[in-house]
Design a protein around this motif. Sequence first.
Motif, PDB file in Angstrom:
ATOM      1  N   SER A   1       0.794  -1.113  -0.133  1.00  0.00           N
ATOM      2  CA  SER A   1       0.115   0.055  -0.179  1.00  0.00           C
ATOM      3  C   SER A   1       0.797   1.275   0.110  1.00  0.00           C
ATOM      4  O   SER A   1       0.634   2.362  -0.695  1.00  0.00           O
ATOM      5  CB  SER A   1      -1.032   0.016   1.169  1.00  0.00           C
ATOM      6  OG  SER A   1      -1.772  -1.195   1.180  1.00  0.00           O
ATOM      7  N   THR A   2       2.074   1.325   0.777  1.00  0.00           N
ATOM      8  CA  THR A   2       2.882   2.518   0.794  1.00  0.00           C
ATOM      9  C   THR A   2       3.363   2.583  -0.494  1.00  0.00           C
ATOM     10  O   THR A   2       3.262   3.864  -0.982  1.00  0.00           O
ATOM     11  CB  THR A   2       4.103   2.143   1.935  1.00  0.00           C
ATOM     12  OG1 THR A   2       3.320   1.923   3.295  1.00  0.00           O
ATOM     13  CG2 THR A   2       4.913   3.500   1.924  1.00  0.00           C
TER      14      THR A   2
ATOM     15  N   TYR B   1     -10.841  -2.655   2.071  1.00  0.00           N
ATOM     16  CA  TYR B   1     -10.540  -3.502   2.972  1.00  0.00           C
ATOM     17  C   TYR B   1     -10.341  -2.640   4.446  1.00  0.00           C
ATOM     18  O   TYR B   1     -10.799  -2.858   5.682  1.00  0.00           O
ATOM     19  CB  TYR B   1      -9.530  -4.250   2.902  1.00  0.00           C
ATOM     20  CG  TYR B   1      -9.043  -5.193   3.928  1.00  0.00           C
ATOM     21  CD1 TYR B   1      -9.739  -6.209   4.397  1.00  0.00           C
ATOM     22  CD2 TYR B   1      -7.879  -4.818   4.582  1.00  0.00           C
ATOM     23  CE1 TYR B   1      -9.503  -7.104   5.451  1.00  0.00           C
ATOM     24  CE2 TYR B   1      -7.359  -5.704   5.624  1.00  0.00           C
ATOM     25  CZ  TYR B   1      -8.146  -6.993   6.267  1.00  0.00           C
ATOM     26  OH  TYR B   1      -7.999  -7.685   7.377  1.00  0.00           O
ATOM     27  N   ASP B   2      -9.392  -1.734   4.382  1.00  0.00           N
ATOM     28  CA  ASP B   2      -8.947  -0.866   5.658  1.00  0.00           C
ATOM     29  C   ASP B   2      -8.929   0.569   5.232  1.00  0.00           C
ATOM     30  O   ASP B   2      -8.425   1.430   6.109  1.00  0.00           O
ATOM     31  CB  ASP B   2      -7.725  -1.348   5.877  1.00  0.00           C
ATOM     32  CG  ASP B   2      -6.403  -1.369   4.854  1.00  0.00           C
ATOM     33  OD1 ASP B   2      -6.693  -0.777   3.721  1.00  0.00           O
ATOM     34  OD2 ASP B   2      -5.334  -1.889   5.079  1.00  0.00           O
ATOM     35  N   ASN B   3      -9.368   0.955   4.105  1.00  0.00           N
ATOM     36  CA  ASN B   3      -9.435   2.560   3.997  1.00  0.00           C
ATOM     37  C   ASN B   3      -8.347   3.145   3.681  1.00  0.00           C
ATOM     38  O   ASN B   3      -7.981   4.471   3.583  1.00  0.00           O
ATOM     39  CB  ASN B   3     -10.163   3.259   4.783  1.00  0.00           C
ATOM     40  CG  ASN B   3     -10.882   4.517   4.400  1.00  0.00           C
ATOM     41  OD1 ASN B   3     -11.509   4.480   3.276  1.00  0.00           O
ATOM     42  ND2 ASN B   3     -10.884   5.629   5.124  1.00  0.00           N
ATOM     43  N   THR B   4      -7.099   2.297   3.493  1.00  0.00           N
ATOM     44  CA  THR B   4      -5.968   2.870   3.063  1.00  0.00           C
ATOM     45  C   THR B   4      -5.901   3.405   1.747  1.00  0.00           C
ATOM     46  O   THR B   4      -6.566   2.955   0.968  1.00  0.00           O
ATOM     47  CB  THR B   4      -4.709   1.961   3.237  1.00  0.00           C
ATOM     48  OG1 THR B   4      -4.920   0.910   2.219  1.00  0.00           O
ATOM     49  CG2 THR B   4      -4.335   1.402   4.612  1.00  0.00           C
ATOM     50  N   LEU B   5      -5.212   4.581   1.420  1.00  0.00           N
ATOM     51  CA  LEU B   5      -5.062   5.149   0.189  1.00  0.00           C
ATOM     52  C   LEU B   5      -4.338   4.156  -0.950  1.00  0.00           C
ATOM     53  O   LEU B   5      -3.149   4.072  -0.719  1.00  0.00           O
ATOM     54  CB  LEU B   5      -4.231   6.438   0.365  1.00  0.00           C
ATOM     55  CG  LEU B   5      -4.188   7.249  -1.069  1.00  0.00           C
ATOM     56  CD1 LEU B   5      -5.746   8.005  -1.377  1.00  0.00           C
ATOM     57  CD2 LEU B   5      -3.293   8.598  -0.789  1.00  0.00           C
TER      58      LEU B   5
ATOM     59  N   LEU C   1      -1.947  -3.175  -7.929  1.00  0.00           N
ATOM     60  CA  LEU C   1      -2.922  -2.011  -7.747  1.00  0.00           C
ATOM     61  C   LEU C   1      -4.353  -2.507  -7.796  1.00  0.00           C
ATOM     62  O   LEU C   1      -5.208  -1.704  -7.379  1.00  0.00           O
ATOM     63  CB  LEU C   1      -2.593  -1.185  -9.161  1.00  0.00           C
ATOM     64  CG  LEU C   1      -3.324   0.055  -9.410  1.00  0.00           C
ATOM     65  CD1 LEU C   1      -3.319   1.037  -8.347  1.00  0.00           C
ATOM     66  CD2 LEU C   1      -3.163   0.656 -10.682  1.00  0.00           C
ATOM     67  N   ILE C   2      -4.578  -3.663  -8.462  1.00  0.00           N
ATOM     68  CA  ILE C   2      -5.928  -4.243  -8.642  1.00  0.00           C
ATOM     69  C   ILE C   2      -6.293  -4.289  -7.087  1.00  0.00           C
ATOM     70  O   ILE C   2      -7.503  -3.998  -6.732  1.00  0.00           O
ATOM     71  CB  ILE C   2      -6.064  -5.333  -9.383  1.00  0.00           C
ATOM     72  CG1 ILE C   2      -5.894  -5.024 -10.912  1.00  0.00           C
ATOM     73  CG2 ILE C   2      -7.727  -6.164  -9.254  1.00  0.00           C
ATOM     74  CD1 ILE C   2      -5.943  -6.260 -11.953  1.00  0.00           C
ATOM     75  N   THR C   3      -5.715  -5.033  -6.247  1.00  0.00           N
ATOM     76  CA  THR C   3      -5.794  -5.561  -5.110  1.00  0.00           C
ATOM     77  C   THR C   3      -6.141  -4.133  -4.081  1.00  0.00           C
ATOM     78  O   THR C   3      -7.002  -4.204  -3.434  1.00  0.00           O
ATOM     79  CB  THR C   3      -4.796  -6.401  -4.316  1.00  0.00           C
ATOM     80  OG1 THR C   3      -4.666  -7.682  -5.179  1.00  0.00           O
ATOM     81  CG2 THR C   3      -5.009  -6.520  -2.741  1.00  0.00           C
ATOM     82  N   ALA C   4      -5.069  -3.088  -4.277  1.00  0.00           N
ATOM     83  CA  ALA C   4      -5.179  -1.893  -3.394  1.00  0.00           C
ATOM     84  C   ALA C   4      -6.586  -1.166  -3.770  1.00  0.00           C
ATOM     85  O   ALA C   4      -7.139  -0.556  -2.694  1.00  0.00           O
ATOM     86  CB  ALA C   4      -4.303  -1.156  -3.942  1.00  0.00           C
TER      87      ALA C   4
ATOM     88  N   LEU D   1     -16.252  -6.706   0.248  1.00  0.00           N
ATOM     89  CA  LEU D   1     -17.031  -6.216  -0.814  1.00  0.00           C
ATOM     90  C   LEU D   1     -16.426  -4.793  -1.122  1.00  0.00           C
ATOM     91  O   LEU D   1     -15.648  -4.170  -0.452  1.00  0.00           O
ATOM     92  CB  LEU D   1     -18.546  -6.357  -0.538  1.00  0.00           C
ATOM     93  CG  LEU D   1     -19.211  -7.586  -0.740  1.00  0.00           C
ATOM     94  CD1 LEU D   1     -18.582  -8.748  -0.010  1.00  0.00           C
ATOM     95  CD2 LEU D   1     -20.724  -7.487  -0.345  1.00  0.00           C
ATOM     96  N   ILE D   2     -17.099  -4.208  -2.249  1.00  0.00           N
ATOM     97  CA  ILE D   2     -16.369  -3.016  -2.704  1.00  0.00           C
ATOM     98  C   ILE D   2     -16.612  -1.987  -1.836  1.00  0.00           C
ATOM     99  O   ILE D   2     -15.961  -0.849  -1.725  1.00  0.00           O
ATOM    100  CB  ILE D   2     -17.128  -2.621  -4.116  1.00  0.00           C
ATOM    101  CG1 ILE D   2     -16.183  -1.485  -4.612  1.00  0.00           C
ATOM    102  CG2 ILE D   2     -18.334  -2.331  -4.076  1.00  0.00           C
ATOM    103  CD1 ILE D   2     -14.637  -1.771  -4.825  1.00  0.00           C
ATOM    104  N   ASN D   3     -17.712  -1.919  -0.975  1.00  0.00           N
ATOM    105  CA  ASN D   3     -17.987  -0.740  -0.154  1.00  0.00           C
ATOM    106  C   ASN D   3     -18.819  -1.393   1.133  1.00  0.00           C
ATOM    107  O   ASN D   3     -19.425  -2.326   1.007  1.00  0.00           O
ATOM    108  CB  ASN D   3     -18.436   0.482  -0.539  1.00  0.00           C
ATOM    109  CG  ASN D   3     -19.677   0.166  -1.309  1.00  0.00           C
ATOM    110  OD1 ASN D   3     -20.534  -0.491  -0.941  1.00  0.00           O
ATOM    111  ND2 ASN D   3     -19.972   0.759  -2.428  1.00  0.00           N
ATOM    112  N   GLU D   4     -18.960  -0.577   2.305  1.00  0.00           N
ATOM    113  CA  GLU D   4     -19.795  -1.230   3.376  1.00  0.00           C
ATOM    114  C   GLU D   4     -21.385  -1.015   2.970  1.00  0.00           C
ATOM    115  O   GLU D   4     -22.104  -2.029   3.430  1.00  0.00           O
ATOM    116  CB  GLU D   4     -19.621  -0.432   4.503  1.00  0.00           C
ATOM    117  CG  GLU D   4     -20.350  -0.861   5.897  1.00  0.00           C
ATOM    118  CD  GLU D   4     -19.823  -0.120   7.040  1.00  0.00           C
ATOM    119  OE1 GLU D   4     -20.004  -0.950   8.312  1.00  0.00           O
ATOM    120  OE2 GLU D   4     -19.237   0.924   7.125  1.00  0.00           O
ATOM    121  N   ALA D   5     -21.783  -0.317   2.027  1.00  0.00           N
ATOM    122  CA  ALA D   5     -22.996  -0.324   1.753  1.00  0.00           C
ATOM    123  C   ALA D   5     -23.603  -1.654   1.071  1.00  0.00           C
ATOM    124  O   ALA D   5     -24.546  -2.223   1.178  1.00  0.00           O
ATOM    125  CB  ALA D   5     -23.609   0.719   0.787  1.00  0.00           C
ATOM    126  N   ALA D   6     -22.627  -2.073   0.290  1.00  0.00           N
ATOM    127  CA  ALA D   6     -22.885  -3.407  -0.566  1.00  0.00           C
ATOM    128  C   ALA D   6     -22.860  -4.464   0.493  1.00  0.00           C
ATOM    129  O   ALA D   6     -23.623  -5.550   0.586  1.00  0.00           O
ATOM    130  CB  ALA D   6     -21.572  -3.682  -1.645  1.00  0.00           C
TER     131      ALA D   6
END
Length: 480
Positions: free
Chosen positions: A2-3, A32-36, A88-91, A331-336
Amino acid sequence: MSTTISQRPAAPYWVAGRPCHSPETVEVRSPYDNTLAGTTSNATAADIEAAVAAAAQVPASLPAHARAAALDHVSRRLAERAAEVGALITAESGKPVKWAAAEVTRAVSTFRWAAEEARRDSGHLQRLDTDPAATGRLALVRRAPRGPVLGITPFNFPLNLVAHKVAPAIAAGCPIIVKPAPATPLTALLLGELLAETDLPAGAWSVLPMPNAAVADLVSDPRLPVVSFTGSVPVGWSIRDRVPRKHVTLELGGNAAAIVCPDWTDPADLAHAARRIATFAMYQGGQSCISVQRVYAHRDVYAELTERIVAEVRALRTGDPADPATDVGPLINEAAAIRVHSWVTAAGATILTGGGRNGTTVDPTVLAGAPDDSQVNADEVFGPVLTLAPVDDVDEAFARVNASRFGLQAGVFTHDLRTAFRASAELAVGGVIVGDVPSYRADQMPYGGVKDSGTGREGVRSAMDDLTEERTLVLTGIQL
């Protein structure tokens, strides 16, 4: 990982092959963890207009060798940068790294096949003297580009589904404007870096991040006669309704079913079916149009198959998608995740395993006894949820598969060739996979569905056919 990725400079968007930035900064964060994961910017109205105008002016005479060379270059560079692209796909999407690596491998092949198709796309001859009045006549039937394409792509395959828009368009000689999903634009923009290394003419391609609400004008623009959309059912059909005179292709998803027939009784066969069903019901968090959602198993094998599937699902590891040991990510976001979890709790089914949620991660879940009209059966879950049901015979299984409003692909576990051919004839789906799950896809084969699963076909050659139209030249006075 991620860094390193977050330290990349803001990714440019691409206007007719030129890198551009705008003041409207977009941060892309890991589900997953909201990292940039990285930053980019949304395309301005002026840049969008410049991209469309340039696409409309691209000549349709780029020779096959030039198109093929560009496609070969992208294939080769994706292979060289595979680890970076996969990371990058994973991130940005939260896809487990093992599945991200597989996606890169598929995209490498997709561009390579497109290069091959560009070289052999020669049309065909048709003799017309089969009728006496046409003696001495010969037809040359070739395919010509329909014109510039608007390609709208989803978040779940941020590289390979972009590849399935871009590669056939270039191979067919169609300029293309890609509008990537707002949640996952970075991989498409990296693909733009590779396209910029080629000798494709200005206007042959653009990659333009923008909010979903901004795409309506592009859909309606008469300079873009083809719209190729992959995404949700309501949006897809609304696009087709909006532009009925355009050529619109839609890949809209489904609730794919697997049928386990009464001849599939060998313990090794059941172990294989259970492993494949468990893996491809849950891979990528179930966020695949052809992930296994429903299983109809003959009563003779239902109990043992259920036990094996539950054991396989419980063995799957959830967690950090950057960990090579992780099988199921967020999932792609918490709403999903909230939506999927609510469908599980509302189903009124027996939860054999899973059923919980932690933030954006939904536990891999197996349900029994879910009513056919419950959302986990009738709609597309797009999450790690699998329903199991016994059937008395193949007739019942086929009927329950066909009762769905979707029809993308189905899997049929059988050794009986007659059952296999019957499935192909009777199941209202775009593809039947025998001896495996409906999630199998070879990127060169025709791929698409019927009913609410959409219209048109992907797969490089099939997509090229969708992006082109036949032109016939009749020669007279030919000695055959």
